[in-house]
Design a protein around this motif. Structure first.
Motif, PDB file in Angstrom:
ATOM      1  N   ASP A   1       0.825  -1.220   0.000  1.00 42.68           N
ATOM      2  CA  ASP A   1       0.000   0.000   0.000  1.00 42.68           C
ATOM      3  C   ASP A   1       0.853   1.260   0.000  1.00 42.68           C
ATOM      4  O   ASP A   1       0.417   2.314  -0.448  1.00 42.68           O
ATOM      5  N   ASN A   2       2.040   1.131   0.546  1.00 45.39           N
ATOM      6  CA  ASN A   2       2.912   2.303   0.644  1.00 45.39           C
ATOM      7  C   ASN A   2       3.716   2.538  -0.641  1.00 45.39           C
ATOM      8  O   ASN A   2       4.284   3.613  -0.824  1.00 45.39           O
ATOM      9  N   TYR A   3       3.769   1.540  -1.523  1.00 43.33           N
ATOM     10  CA  TYR A   3       4.575   1.645  -2.740  1.00 43.33           C
ATOM     11  C   TYR A   3       4.235   2.892  -3.576  1.00 43.33           C
ATOM     12  O   TYR A   3       5.143   3.631  -3.992  1.00 43.33           O
ATOM     13  N   PRO A   4       2.941   3.195  -3.794  1.00 41.09           N
ATOM     14  CA  PRO A   4       2.628   4.383  -4.613  1.00 41.09           C
ATOM     15  C   PRO A   4       3.010   5.698  -3.935  1.00 41.09           C
ATOM     16  O   PRO A   4       2.970   6.746  -4.568  1.00 41.09           O
ATOM     17  N   ASN A   5       3.372   5.640  -2.646  1.00 42.21           N
ATOM     18  CA  ASN A   5       3.700   6.892  -1.942  1.00 42.21           C
ATOM     19  C   ASN A   5       5.148   7.340  -2.098  1.00 42.21           C
ATOM     20  O   ASN A   5       5.548   8.346  -1.523  1.00 42.21           O
ATOM     21  N   ARG A   6       5.953   6.591  -2.801  1.00 40.16           N
ATOM     22  CA  ARG A   6       7.360   7.003  -2.977  1.00 40.16           C
ATOM     23  C   ARG A   6       7.426   8.416  -3.536  1.00 40.16           C
ATOM     24  O   ARG A   6       6.728   8.731  -4.492  1.00 40.16           O
ATOM     25  N   ARG A   7       8.249   9.242  -2.884  1.00 39.50           N
ATOM     26  CA  ARG A   7       8.299  10.629  -3.371  1.00 39.50           C
ATOM     27  C   ARG A   7       9.710  11.107  -3.685  1.00 39.50           C
ATOM     28  O   ARG A   7       9.956  11.696  -4.715  1.00 39.50           O
ATOM     29  N   ALA A   8      10.626  10.851  -2.795  1.00 39.95           N
ATOM     30  CA  ALA A   8      11.980  11.355  -3.040  1.00 39.95           C
ATOM     31  C   ALA A   8      12.553  10.658  -4.268  1.00 39.95           C
ATOM     32  O   ALA A   8      12.125   9.572  -4.612  1.00 39.95           O
ATOM     33  N   PRO A   9      13.545  11.271  -4.908  1.00 35.00           N
ATOM     34  CA  PRO A   9      14.163  10.548  -6.013  1.00 35.00           C
ATOM     35  C   PRO A   9      14.760   9.238  -5.491  1.00 35.00           C
ATOM     36  O   PRO A   9      15.384   9.226  -4.429  1.00 35.00           O
ATOM     37  N   VAL A  10      14.497   8.177  -6.208  1.00 31.56           N
ATOM     38  CA  VAL A  10      14.994   6.866  -5.781  1.00 31.56           C
ATOM     39  C   VAL A  10      16.416   6.679  -6.291  1.00 31.56           C
ATOM     40  O   VAL A  10      16.716   6.986  -7.439  1.00 31.56           O
ATOM     41  N   LEU A  11      17.285   6.196  -5.386  1.00 28.62           N
ATOM     42  CA  LEU A  11      18.653   5.893  -5.799  1.00 28.62           C
ATOM     43  C   LEU A  11      19.065   4.563  -5.160  1.00 28.62           C
ATOM     44  O   LEU A  11      19.266   4.485  -3.948  1.00 28.62           O
ATOM     45  N   ILE A  12      19.152   3.565  -5.991  1.00 24.99           N
ATOM     46  CA  ILE A  12      19.609   2.275  -5.479  1.00 24.99           C
ATOM     47  C   ILE A  12      21.012   2.029  -6.011  1.00 24.99           C
ATOM     48  O   ILE A  12      21.206   1.929  -7.225  1.00 24.99           O
ATOM     49  N   PRO A  13      22.004   1.965  -5.120  1.00 28.35           N
ATOM     50  CA  PRO A  13      23.368   1.732  -5.597  1.00 28.35           C
ATOM     51  C   PRO A  13      23.438   0.403  -6.338  1.00 28.35           C
ATOM     52  O   PRO A  13      22.645  -0.504  -6.064  1.00 28.35           O
ATOM     53  N   LYS A  14      24.399   0.293  -7.239  1.00 28.08           N
ATOM     54  CA  LYS A  14      24.449  -0.947  -8.024  1.00 28.08           C
ATOM     55  C   LYS A  14      25.150  -2.070  -7.254  1.00 28.08           C
ATOM     56  O   LYS A  14      25.035  -3.233  -7.601  1.00 28.08           O
ATOM     57  N   GLU A  15      25.857  -1.718  -6.186  1.00 31.71           N
ATOM     58  CA  GLU A  15      26.650  -2.726  -5.485  1.00 31.71           C
ATOM     59  C   GLU A  15      25.813  -3.862  -4.918  1.00 31.71           C
ATOM     60  O   GLU A  15      24.856  -3.640  -4.185  1.00 31.71           O
ATOM     61  N   SER A  16      26.210  -5.060  -5.265  1.00 28.18           N
ATOM     62  CA  SER A  16      25.668  -6.261  -4.634  1.00 28.18           C
ATOM     63  C   SER A  16      26.584  -7.403  -5.035  1.00 28.18           C
ATOM     64  O   SER A  16      27.000  -7.490  -6.192  1.00 28.18           O
ATOM     65  N   SER A  17      26.967  -8.215  -4.066  1.00 25.50           N
ATOM     66  CA  SER A  17      27.960  -9.262  -4.341  1.00 25.50           C
ATOM     67  C   SER A  17      27.369 -10.633  -4.114  1.00 25.50           C
ATOM     68  O   SER A  17      26.607 -10.841  -3.175  1.00 25.50           O
ATOM     69  N   PRO A  18      27.764 -11.580  -4.960  1.00 24.52           N
ATOM     70  CA  PRO A  18      27.284 -12.949  -4.752  1.00 24.52           C
ATOM     71  C   PRO A  18      28.014 -13.589  -3.568  1.00 24.52           C
ATOM     72  O   PRO A  18      29.169 -13.264  -3.292  1.00 24.52           O
ATOM     73  N   THR A  19      27.317 -14.462  -2.872  1.00 26.99           N
ATOM     74  CA  THR A  19      27.912 -15.120  -1.704  1.00 26.99           C
ATOM     75  C   THR A  19      27.505 -16.587  -1.676  1.00 26.99           C
ATOM     76  O   THR A  19      26.496 -16.967  -2.275  1.00 26.99           O
TER      77      THR A  19
END
Ligand code: NFS
Ligand code: SF4
Length: 672
Positions: free
Chosen positions: A405-423
């Motif tokens: 329900d909160n998903y449509p409320n996103r307001r600030a610019p979204v920034l997801i860093p690309k970093e993610s490592s396999p483990t």
């Protein structure tokens, strides 16, 4: 806000990127506050007593004047009541142990209570997943596995075994005398040491309560006696509550086996509903994991414009669901505010421990909904949806629905860093036995063999937190890489394990990149990463079990203190870490902490913890800020133990072999 030097705050590019975003958006984080608020110089030494209303009394250690070799002796260093610096500092240390133990043991109480309800069929959705482990654990608690006599004997149903086991375990919390059960798992010699010093815990709650009593105004005023009770309390954590949590969680949710996962903020997805589970007890996260796969909820998420539901963990909850289900990890302790700052977290669900209240403030600047779920841990501005084991799946679904329900409320610019490592994670004590023991010997034989033969120089536990007083993950990485380079295999839990994961050390490929030749060869033959992720902080009990198994497999002495091993928490911050350190030290392990040391206010007490205690328990504390120096001291200790075991020569032979091989290869290369 003051300018931040990003590379001094964290070595993680994902963290740096989000801190930049926070600055641009005027959002304050722990990193900003760390710059403006310095730690109290007296409190940091443990030299402030505020346990009665005549104080606080401050007894800081005398400081050296410039040019002086030793500080001038200060005659009177005592509080109003006469409590000496030793007493005051020991009391503060003891209270950290009490709080840390209480946290682990209250966690384990919750797990044990759920386990009983599962056995009684009163916790729908939960089950007894690992029957083999149930039977093995039940045996350790003298619970009958069969009913009837002789040939008539039949295996008892798992529910009946579980119910008896639950009752025995729950009784241990209130047990008043005798010995807790799991200390029997330790090597015989270790048990004798504990008995000789009178520190075998009687029950799980009593040791915490007694320690709190003894640190009240005017009770125990002998620093060694206070540390003695701290030991009994801490042992009730490592060989008590924590070990119970690990075992019962494994029985209900499955004993971890190697599984692939992903770590770092890059696991969040811009076009998905992101739900982050932060905290420690895996009871609710297990159900959130089930609920997140519910087709109805997925299509509900789609009806709001999202592509699906992305679940991610944080802190030790993350470790629990990562190693059992491969749920991706958003990050360790200092990532919690940063996750919110991505602008992409629709719900951040917390239970207990290591949750910063600042989350509320940060969340106000974004759309993230903070949901508390445990009646013991509320936040005034958060929404509270209490966990209820009788309707766990319903609660989990409700939480996920809130996130959607909160998903449509996103307001600030979204920034997801690309970093993610396999483990690759999930190295329970049992898995290591299977991988490194071989099916025939069914023990830690191969591991020992490699240690004795010198390919593995020693074993290190690198565990513990992040701490904003030091560069995030930096000490973890330097220390671990130094150890690997020197053929020391690393067992890891908690936020340290997550740090290792973020920089690619939890993959089998890391072996050839970071290890000395001996360790690389072993890891490559078995196909394991050189850093073995053993779980959450309560799973430090798995390290105790692994150490015990090494002793029992033979060839490396008769006690944990004989092993070429050492432990470290280079970026510790929580009281739980002190409890953990104290049970490792008094289980015979040389244990090093970084950042700051909480007893520097008393040289006498610090001396006892760093030296004297070794004569009693074979293990000792140490404090080193520089991770290179830390690695050096750990390796020196490992070499000392190798020498005492008479296996130092074997390693020299291995090294010589390698040198010869290199020369042969070089010679062969020249011929071509
Ligand atoms: Ni351990 Fe886990 Fe992390 Fe430290 Fe906190 S999450 S129980 S205490 S900060 S390692
Ligand atoms: Fe001061 Fe003693 Fe009271 Fe502590 S207990 S605050 S040292 S008077």
């Amino acid at each position: 806000m003051a300018e931040l030097e990003l590379d001094k705050l964290s070595i993680d590019p994902a963290a740096q990127e989000l801190l930049k975003k926070a600055q641009a958006e005027g959002v304050e984080t722990i990193f900003d506050r760390a710059k403006t608020m310095k730690p109290c110089p007296i409190g940091v030494e443990g030299a402030c007593c505020r346990i009665c209303a005549q104080g606080p009394c401050r007894v800081p250690a005398p400081k050296k004047k410039p040019g002086e070799e030793k500080p001038e002796e200060v005659k009177l260093r005592m509080g109003l009541c006469g409590a000496t610096a030793e007493t005051i500092v020991a009391r503060n240390f003891a209270r950290m142990v009490a709080s840390g133990t209480a946290s682990h043991n209250d966690h384990s109480r919750g797990v044990a209570k759920l386990f009983k309800e599962v056995a009684q069929g009163e916790a729908p959705g939960y089950e007894i997943k690992d029957v083999t482990k149930l039977r093995r654990v039940a045996k350790d608690w003298d619970v009958a596995l069969t009913a009837g006599e002789g040939e008539e004997a039949k295996p008892r149903p798992k529910e009946a075994v579980a119910l008896d086991l639950a009752d025995k375990i729950l009784a241990e919390f209130g047990q008043q005398s005798g010995e807790i059960n799991y200390t029997r798992r330790a090597p015989k010699k270790r048990q004798e040491i504990w008995r000789k010093h009178g520190v075998v815990p009687r029950g799980l709650d009593i040791e915490v309560v007694e320690l709190m009593h003894r640190t009240h105004m005017g009770v125990d005023q002998d620093y060694k006696n206070l540390i003695k009770q701290s030991t009994r309390c801490a042992l009730a954590d490592g060989w008590g509550g924590s070990m119970i949590s690990t075992d019962l969680q494994d029985i209900m949710f499955g004993c971890p086996v190697p599984i692939a996962g992903e770590i770092n903020l890059g696991v969040l997805k811009e076009d998905h509903v992101n739900i982050v589970m932060h905290g420690h007890e895996p009871l609710l996260p297990e159900m959130l994991y089930v609920a997140s796969q519910d087709p109805e909820l997925i299509s509900y998420a789609q009806s709001k414009g999202a592509k699906g539901i992305q679940l991610a963990g944080m802190c030790c909850s993350a470790n629990e669901v990562l190693m059992r289900h491969g749920v991706p990890v958003a990050g360790n302790y200092l990532h919690q505010e940063l996750a919110v700052i991505t602008g992409a977290v629709d719900a951040l669900v917390v239970d207990v421990q290591c949750e910063m209240q600042a989350l509320e403030n940060v969340a106000k600047c974004y759309h993230t909904k903070i949901i508390t779920t445990d009646d013991r841990a509320k936040m005034p501005l958060a929404e509270h949806i209490p966990f209820d084991e009788h309707h766990a799946l319903d609660v989990a679904k409700k939480i996920i629905r809130e996130g959607i329900d909160n998903y449509p409320n996103r307001r600030a610019p979204v920034l997801i860093p690309k970093e993610s490592s396999p483990t690759v994670v999930g190295f329970s004590y049992e898995t290591i036995q299977y991988l490194l023991g071989g099916s025939i010997r069914g023990s830690y034989y191969t591991l020992n063999d490699n240690v004795i033969g010198g390919r593995i120089r020693g074993i290190a536990g690198v565990v513990g937190c992040n701490n904003c007083r030091t560069t995030q993950d930096s000490s973890h990485m330097i220390l671990i890489k130094e150890l690997l380079k020197n053929d020391v295999i690393v067992l890891s839990t908690g936020c340290a394990a997550m740090a290792a994961g973020k920089y690619g050390l939890l993959t089998p490929e890391a072996a050839s990149k970071y290890c000395g030749e001996g360790l690389a060869e072993v890891c490559e033959t078995v196909g394991i990463p050189p850093v073995l992720h053993m779980g959450a902080c309560v799973d430090n009990s798995r390290i105790l079990m692994a150490a015990t198994a090494c002793v029992k497999a033979g060839g490396l002495g008769t006690d944990i203190s004989d092993l070429p091993a050492a432990g470290a928490a280079p970026e510790w911050m929580s009281e739980k870490a002190i409890a953990i350190g104290q049970y490792f030290v008094t289980s015979g392990v040389y244990t090093l902490f970084g950042v700051t040391w909480p007893t520097t206010g008393s040289e006498i007490l610090t001396d006892y913890l760093f030296k004297g205690i070794e004569e009693e328990y074979g293990g000792k504390w140490d404090f080193v800020q520089d991770p290179y120096d830390m690695a050096k001291r750990m390796i020196a200790h490992i070499d000392l133990k190798r020498k005492a075991l008479g296996i130092d020569k074997a390693r020299e032979r291995v090294l010589m072999d390698m040198e010869m091989r290199r020369q042969l290869e070089a010679a062969a290369g020249e011929e071509h």
